[in-house]
Design a protein around this motif. Structure first.
Motif, PDB file in Angstrom:
ATOM      1  N   ASN A 249      47.871  85.381  57.378  1.00 17.18           N
ATOM      2  CA  ASN A 249      47.492  86.048  58.463  1.00 17.18           C
ATOM      3  C   ASN A 249      46.653  85.282  59.504  1.00 17.18           C
ATOM      4  OD1 ASN A 249      44.664  86.166  57.516  1.00 17.18           O
ATOM      5  ND2 ASN A 249      45.582  87.347  55.735  1.00 17.18           N
ATOM      6  N   LEU A 250      46.497  85.891  60.616  1.00 16.54           N
ATOM      7  CA  LEU A 250      46.141  85.348  61.729  1.00 16.54           C
ATOM      8  C   LEU A 250      44.595  84.704  61.541  1.00 16.54           C
ATOM      9  CD1 LEU A 250      46.410  84.854  64.655  1.00 16.54           C
ATOM     10  CD2 LEU A 250      45.263  86.894  65.237  1.00 16.54           C
TER      11      LEU A 250
ATOM     12  N   GLY B 256      52.175  93.252  60.989  1.00 15.77           N
ATOM     13  CA  GLY B 256      51.551  94.223  61.669  1.00 15.77           C
ATOM     14  C   GLY B 256      50.962  93.452  62.862  1.00 15.77           C
ATOM     15  N   PRO B 257      50.149  94.303  63.707  1.00 16.54           N
ATOM     16  CA  PRO B 257      49.689  95.616  63.488  1.00 16.54           C
ATOM     17  C   PRO B 257      51.053  96.588  63.756  1.00 16.54           C
ATOM     18  CG  PRO B 257      48.325  94.513  64.954  1.00 16.54           C
ATOM     19  CD  PRO B 257      49.614  93.650  64.861  1.00 16.54           C
TER      20      PRO B 257
ATOM     21  N   VAL C 186      43.901  77.802  56.018  1.00 15.53           N
ATOM     22  CA  VAL C 186      45.105  77.411  56.427  1.00 15.53           C
ATOM     23  C   VAL C 186      46.069  78.878  56.648  1.00 15.53           C
ATOM     24  CG1 VAL C 186      47.403  76.281  56.181  1.00 15.53           C
ATOM     25  CG2 VAL C 186      45.314  75.246  55.396  1.00 15.53           C
ATOM     26  N   ASN C 187      46.463  79.084  58.046  1.00 18.20           N
ATOM     27  CA  ASN C 187      46.771  80.365  58.532  1.00 18.20           C
ATOM     28  C   ASN C 187      47.912  80.301  59.316  1.00 18.20           C
ATOM     29  OD1 ASN C 187      43.726  80.753  58.183  1.00 18.20           O
ATOM     30  ND2 ASN C 187      44.630  82.245  57.220  1.00 18.20           N
ATOM     31  N   THR C 188      49.066  81.321  58.972  1.00 16.44           N
ATOM     32  CA  THR C 188      50.189  81.272  60.072  1.00 16.44           C
ATOM     33  C   THR C 188      50.290  82.735  60.249  1.00 16.44           C
ATOM     34  OG1 THR C 188      51.769  81.511  58.178  1.00 16.44           O
ATOM     35  CG2 THR C 188      51.199  79.178  59.141  1.00 16.44           C
ATOM     36  N   LEU C 189      51.153  82.873  61.295  1.00 15.26           N
ATOM     37  CA  LEU C 189      51.396  84.168  61.901  1.00 15.26           C
ATOM     38  C   LEU C 189      52.956  84.198  62.014  1.00 15.26           C
ATOM     39  CD1 LEU C 189      50.100  86.973  62.609  1.00 15.26           C
ATOM     40  CD2 LEU C 189      49.989  86.166  65.180  1.00 15.26           C
ATOM     41  N   GLY C 190      53.481  85.268  61.370  1.00 17.67           N
ATOM     42  CA  GLY C 190      54.921  85.587  61.390  1.00 17.67           C
ATOM     43  C   GLY C 190      56.000  84.566  60.861  1.00 17.67           C
TER      44      GLY C 190
ATOM     45  N   GLN D 104      59.662  90.740  58.944  1.00 14.74           N
ATOM     46  CA  GLN D 104      59.172  89.630  59.009  1.00 14.74           C
ATOM     47  C   GLN D 104      57.704  89.669  57.886  1.00 14.74           C
ATOM     48  OE1 GLN D 104      59.996  90.748  62.586  1.00 14.74           O
ATOM     49  NE2 GLN D 104      58.725  89.135  63.628  1.00 14.74           N
ATOM     50  N   GLY D 105      57.661  88.668  57.250  1.00 13.95           N
ATOM     51  CA  GLY D 105      56.581  88.698  56.196  1.00 13.95           C
ATOM     52  C   GLY D 105      55.457  88.308  56.622  1.00 13.95           C
TER      53      GLY D 105
END
Ligand SMILES: Cc1ncc(C[n+]2csc(CCOP(=O)(O)OP(=O)(O)O)c2C)c(N)n1
Ligand SMILES: [Mg+2]
Lengths: 461, 380
Positions: free
Chosen positions: B343-344, B119-120, B364-368, B127-128
């Motif tokens: 998530n971001l 999202g958003p 630890v976060n990733t986006l996309g 995409q997960g």
């Protein structure tokens, strides 16, 4: 369950909460009369009320089931209850939806869907031509020229004509009445008795807003309706459609104790050997409709028959019939935790669509150590480097079996699975196309043999 | 986590199954007889699977004209007594939220499978992401606890969907199964002949004696259920109401009904806590994760231990109510706790930080894209 103190009307002794002269109270009274006339038992009647002044009706019927819902959604909640009752239960329920013109506006889709499906419920649409409870704002059913608190000079958008709308939905029963009509109880009774979707639109004048803003009284209502081209009376009454639950039951009869067929009965099957020491990741890419994902599934199934762990992910553009088709397969002797394919050991490409997608994803740049690329000969000019093998996959096999051929060739070269495991997997997964797939494996294996004998093909050009 | 399929399974009963398919399997095993859906990637496969299989049984599967209808149909069916489920992704969940609150307020059991995607807004259909975790939990005005279960494998999709039905029925409250694209649409070998046994619970049923529409003594009791069109009069409303089910303003009994909605869930928080532990004595770091990322986290711990590190892993199957005790216990010896999620800004970490403020939290976060084991190991 008793039917309450006043068997004459189902109405209890609570004072009616509506303004003096409001049609909502009249409708409640006529509904009570209609229910008595139909000889229904209180326990089978569900009153599903919407938000607004109309939704204050529940306590007036102390013996009926009452479900006060959310703004506009009453019809959908009622439809769910009716379908559960008629398909899964005894089918005794009579569900009556009490909704306003505001609720009909925001929840219009639930009304049209129930009408299209012909769900067996009755809607009493209390059309006072504005949002009464929130201060008299205009709705989609406010007539042109009618003053509301948000159209004080008169509404300039025409009102939705429920009759025309419901005709378009093939609705079976539609009536339009004034709240003061003597025959209202009869009409409501007919609507409830109707086997299918029935809607009665009841025109009212809101004494709080409609009357003062338009300087008119209830007597002017009939003239107002006629000026707006609205005809009164039972306008639609057709019996050529069956209610949804009857159609559904006929299409999907409950099975008579027949157990559901499940795949895999736990019985032993032949187990194949494998030579996989560490996880292997294979990317198969080609064009949509060319059975790329089937090839990947066969590889996974063969791995299962060899007691390996496997995961498969498929990707394709939103237009399923064009562009690329791609699968990632991961095989491992140990349970697979991380499912990402960050460094593929093999990339199999059967068409230009597949190559474009693989390039976009960067698979070729992320090849693991000793990684191989097996591609159709048509892509030879675009691929070069160590570990690239181009073969006439599409020509020697067929576009449809090229991906499976590439899988078989990869397997032949690295020997991770027995060839018989692939053939057995085809037997598990493929129906009619089985012979062609088996042939493809054999042809591919001999192609692989020729390529090994003629190393010039290796490394591309 | 991934079971060792070689240990007990004959290959003939092993079949490739996706997380979505196993959600459907779990729903059917739990006794779900009513499904309504609306197409949306990555949840559409549940819609299809439930449709085909329920219709084959003569039960109800219903295509809805939008997600609001889908959930409202389920709510009506459940009020009539049927176990009901719908499935969607972020955009559809946004539409369902008002009806979801209505289910909570009317104590109507229903299971919503929310398969997350990026999202958003429309975001990325294929995409997960794990970006809806707080949107799922805090969908109700007033922040009433919504049980949220998060599977990481196809088999967990099966067991947690069954658990979701059991808790939803036993507590008479809506429950969310929070899946994600990578769990939902990845196919893995599942032994359909040897699926875990999960007890099936039904809602407590009302009898005529002492019947009231919303009957409870202690605040945490679950009121016995009476179906629509049955012999006991049902009174339901999304408005604040007293124990007779009638709309009231802030009188003491009505406020008690609201407190009760939270108390009945809160009182069972410990029983609802489901986790996967891989703990090490004297570990100096702990990774906490859920959904697809918990698998990368467990892999990171495996890799770290092979390199001589002392590390613990805690995979959360129950996200809400927060399994506070399990986390505190797992973190007993560690210096740092790393929360890995896709998530971001580390959504779930933020609520953990509030629930367990004395621990040292890192993210630890990733986006996309999926988080890699190496990235988690680096943070441990
Ligand atoms: C989603 C939502 N939007 C707005 C409201 C506020 N609201 C309460 S009553 C009402 C008007 C209802 O009008 P109508 O359906 O015509 O019923 P009436 O009051 O005229 O009987 C509105 C908009 C609400 N409850 N929920
Ligand atoms: Mg109105």
């Amino acid at each position: 369950m008793t039917t309450g103190p006043d068997r004459q009307s189902f109405l209890g002794d609570r004072p009616v909460p509506y303004c003096k002269g409001c049609g909502h109270g009249l409708v409640a009274r006529r509904l009570g009369e209609a229910l008595v006339r139909l000889g229904l038992d209180a326990s089978q009647i569900v009153l599903t009320s919407d938000i607004g002044c109309v939704g204050l009706v529940d306590p007036l019927f102390p013996t009926l089931h009452t479900v006060h819902t959310i703004h506009g959604r009453s019809t959908a909640v009622a439809a769910g209850a009716v379908l559960a009752d008629t398909v899964l239960g005894e089918g005794r329920m009579k569900n009556i939806v009490m909704i306003g013109d505001g609720g009909a506006t925001i929840g219009l889709l639930h009304l049209t869907q129930a009408a299209l499906m012909n769900v067996d419920l009755t809607v009493l649409l209390h059309n006072n031509m504005l949002y009464g409870m929130t201060g008299g704002q205009h709705s989609a059913l406010t007539p042109e020229g009618f003053a509301t608190s948000t159209t004080p000079q008169g509404n300039w958008v025409p009102a939705l004509d429920m009759e025309q709308l419901l005709r378009g939905c093939q609705a079976g029963f539609f009536a339009r009445q004034l709240a003061t009509d003597a025959e209202l109880a009869d009409v409501i009774a007919s609507a409830i008795a109707f086997p299918g979707f029935a809607l009665v639109e009841i025109l009212e004048l809101c004494t709080g807003f409609g009357v003062p803003l338009n300087h008119m009284d209830g007597k002017a209502l009939r003239a107002l309706a006629e000026a707006d081209g609205r005809q009164l009376g039972t306008r639609i009454h057709r019996n050529d459609r069956r209610p949804y639950h009857e159609v559904y039951r006929e299409r999907f009869p409950a099975p008579s104790g027949r157990p559901e067929a499940t795949r895999g009965d736990g019985s032993p099957a032949r187990v194949f050997a494998h030579r996989l020491q560490r996880p292997a990741t294979v990317v198969v890419a080609g064009s949509a409709g060319e059975r790329v994902q089937t090839a990947a599934a066969i590889l996974c199934q063969a791995a299962i028959l060899s007691r390996l762990h496997c995961v498969q992910k498929n990707d394709y553009p939103v237009t399923v019939g064009s562009g690329f088709s791609l699968s990632e397969v991961k095989l491992a002797p140990e349970p697979i935790l991380y499912t990402g394919a960050d460094a593929p050991d093999a990339v199999l490409i059967t068409s230009a669509d597949g190559l474009r997608e693989v390039r976009g994803r960067g698979d070729l740049n992320r090849l693991g150590p000793g990684g191989v690329v097996i591609a159709d000969e048509s892509l030879a000019s675009e691929l070069s480097g160590d570990g690239v093998l181009t073969l006439p996959l599409r020509r020697a096999l067929s576009p449809d079996t090229a991906a499976l051929g590439a899988v078989a060739i990869l397997n032949q070269r690295n020997g991770m699975l027995e060839r018989e495991a692939l053939l057995a997997a085809i037997g598990v997964l493929a129906g009619d196309g089985r012979a062609a797939l088996e042939r493809a494996v054999e042809t591919a294996v001999s192609l692989a043999g020729q390529a090994a004998a003629d190393p010039a093909e290796e490394g591309g050009r | 986590m991934a079971t060792d399929i070689r240990a007990e399974s004959a290959p003939s009963s092993l079949t490739l199954r996706s997380g979505n398919q196993m959600v459907a399997e779990g729903a059917l095993r739990a006794g779900c007889r009513f499904f309504s859906g609306y197409p949306i990637t990555p949840a559409s496969e549940i819609y299809r699977e439930m449709t085909v299989r329920l219709q084959a049984r003569g039960d109800v599967a219903l295509g809805a004209p939008d997600e609001i209808s889908a959930l409202c149909y389920c709510i009506g069916a459940s009020q009539r007594g049927a176990k009901a489920m719908t499935a969607t992704s972020g955009p559809g969940w946004a539409l369902m939220i008002e009806a979801f609150q209505y289910a909570l307020m009317t104590e109507t059991p229903v299971v919503v499978v929310l398969v997350q995607r990026l999202g958003p807004s429309t975001g990325g259909a294929t995409q997960g992401a794990q970006g809806d975790v707080l949107l799922a939990e805090f969908a109700t005005s007033g922040g009433y606890t919504v049980p949220v279960f998060a599977p990481s494998t196809p088999v967990e999709c099966f067991t947690l969907t069954m658990e979701a039905f059991s808790w939803s029925e036993a507590l008479r409250t809506p429950v969310v199964v929070l899946s994600d694209k990578e769990v939902a649409m990845t196919y893995e070998a599942v032994d359909l002949a040897r699926l875990p046994e999960v007890p099936v619970h039904a809602r407590p049923m009302a009898s005529a004696e002492g019947y009231r529409p919303v009957r409870f003594g202690a605040l945490d009791e679950v009121p016995p259920f009476a179906p629509l069109a049955g012999s006991l009069k049902v009174t339901l409303t999304g408005s604040a109401h007293n124990k007779d089910g009638w709309l009231r303003k802030n009188d003491a009994e009505t406020l008690d009904v609201l407190r009760h909605l939270e108390a009945k869930v809160d009182a069972r928080a410990r029983d609802m806590a489901m986790v996967t532990r891989d703990l090490q004595e004297d570990a100096d770091a702990l990774v906490v994760s859920y959904g697809i990322t918990s698998r990368a986290a467990r892999e990171a711990v495996r890799l770290g231990r092979a390199a001589g590190r002392r590390l613990s892993f805690l995979g959360l199957l129950t996200l809400f109510p927060i399994p506070v005790e399990a986390i505190r216990e797992a973190a007993r010896t560690v210096r740092r706790v790393v929360v890995a999620e896709e998530n971001l800004s580390g959504l779930y970490r933020k609520v953990l930080g509030g629930a367990l403020p004395d621990l040292e939290w890192h993210g630890v976060n990733t986006l996309g894209r999926m988080i890699r084991p190496a990235e988690i190991l680096e943070a441990l």
